[in-house]
Design an enzyme around this catalytic site. Structure first.
Site: not given
Ligand SMILES: *Cc1c(COP(=O)(O)O)cnc(C)c1O
Length: 419
Positions: A32
């Site tokens: 993210k």
């Molecule tokens: C947020 C997250 C996900 C899921 O991603 P989405 O976009 O919500 O489907 C998977 N793995 C990690 C480590 C995350 O932080």
């Protein structure tokens, strides 16, 4: 740039016959960071273009990783405040420490006595509440979100599908025009939806493989066309995927339905009244053309981390392991030979307790101690940004129930008025 610990930003590593796209080289060691280090600038510019002088308050629900990445992204940005709600008992110790030690005058962190779905539903409710909106407007404040319900999160995520494809071409692993598969460990359906957008923009993608953990509602949906949240919420060792209401699915269905607003509104109404909806045959068909899905349980997550470490010396986190196992299911089911990229969404050092347990066996040491042991025994360096996390001062101790979130926000906003 210097926000990432590698020049490449998103390195691609070959492990056996598959490729791992490492999305965890940013400030909070989860994927993210990539979108959330750009989003504040997109927002500031949008404000400027709209000639707006309102203060923006970012409301964010987190299953563990969005919160910290958003806090880092928005820290000390003028004209913006950020409030993050995280499930008190639903995140790893490292995730929690990262958030409660967050610096920055404009950052607020609140633990809630509930799970991610509770937090996200409450945030969506507050964002849609006309009364609150008007009250804030009178105080020259407006809300926005750093969750992937904000399109500014999804757009930056499209880029790494392209950069990875280019790398594979450059390294002569594929010829330009060849199709590839992407395997995405999925929660709120944001990351994989960015992959779908990349495909619609022309990237040669064969299948988007949606990996789920024991909260396998998306696997069931892709295979049956029925989305049914009448099921228990399970806490797993891949907590960032512990989600039952995947917000971005609404966006996917909108496109698959040929942008039919009314039809989608009907489905969402079914979801809120019956906790369930079923899509039509046309959408089911398209879902199966574009996506494939399976899931990985807790035991398999541990086994996969261990197996991959023993076979290739590669250490993966729990979310990446869920994707790896799902890909094995895919090959077994389809025999597909298409070159495949697995998205690695977090560093193993974000979940050192589970990763250590998988490779070296259970230990009752704290996660921070296991971070050190994991580093010593695998020879991997602890990422600088989490080194010394245990010595940082705890700056955030607020907590509330999901029902009290509006109150808590109003409290924070009134305290902050003089800043
Ligand atoms: C947020 C997250 C996900 C899921 O991603 P989405 O976009 O919500 O489907 C998977 N793995 C990690 C480590 C995350 O932080």
């Amino acid at each position: 740039d210097e926000k990432f610990d590698t020049q490449e930003i998103v390195p691609v590593v070959k492990v056996g016959d598959t490729f791992i796209m490492e999305l965890f080289h940013g400030k909070t060691i989860a994927f993210k960071d990539i979108a959330l280090s750009i989003l504040p600038y997109l927002m500031k510019n949008a404000e400027k273009n709209c000639d707006s002088r309102e203060e923006i308050v970012i409301l964010t629900a987190t299953s563990g990783d969005t919160g910290k990445a958003a806090l880092e992204g928005f820290k000390d940005i003028q004209g913006i405040r950020i409030i993050v709600f995280y499930p008190e008992n639903g995140v790893s110790q490292v995730q929690k420490l990262q958030m409660v030690t967050q610096e920055g005058k404009n950052t607020h962190v609140v633990a809630i006595d509930g799970n991610f779905d509770d937090a996200q539903s409450a945030v969506k409710g507050i964002l849609n509440d006309e009364k609150i909106r008007l009250e804030l407007k009178s105080r020259n404040i407006k809300f926005s979100s750093a969750n992937s319900i904000n399109i500014g999160r999804l757009i930056p995520q499209i880029t790494y599908y392209y950069s990875t494809y280019e790398k594979l071409v450059k390294d002569k692993e594929i010829n330009r025009g060849d199709q590839v598969n992407f395997v995405v460990p999925t929660g709120n359906f944001g990351n994989i939806l960015a992959g779908y957008f990349a495909k619609r923009m022309g990237l040669p993608v064969n299948k988007l493989i949606c990996a789920a953990n024991e909260n396998n509602i998306l696997r069931d949906f892709i295979n049956t066309g029925i989305y049914d949240i009448n099921r228990p919420f399970i806490k797993t060792m891949s907590p960032s995927m512990d989600i039952l209401i995947s917000s971005n699915l609404e966006r996917l269905l909108y496109y698959l339905s040929g942008c039919n607003n009314n039809y989608i509104a009907g489905l969402m109404k079914d979801l809120s009244t019956n906790k369930k909806y079923e899509v039509n045959d046309n959408i089911k068909k398209k879902l199966n053309e574009e996506f494939w899905s399976s899931y990985c349980n807790e035991e398999e997550t541990l086994e996969t981390i261990k197996k991959v470490y023993q076979s290739y010396g590669y250490v993966m986190d729990t979310h990446t392991a869920v994707a790896y196992k799902t890909y094995e299911d895919y090959i077994y089911a389809t025999q597909d030979q298409t070159k495949t990229v697995i998205l690695s969404t977090a560093s193993p050092f974000k979940f050192p307790g589970s990763v250590y347990k998988a490779i070296f066996g259970a230990s009752d040491q704290s996660e921070l101690t296991l971070m050190l042991s994991l580093s010593e025994r695998t020879g991997l360096m602890i990422p600088k940004v989490v080194d010394g996390l245990g010595n940082k001062e705890v700056l955030h101790t607020r907590s509330c129930t999901p029902e009290k979130m509006t109150n808590e926000i109003m409290l924070i906003l009134s305290e902050g008025q003089d800043d």
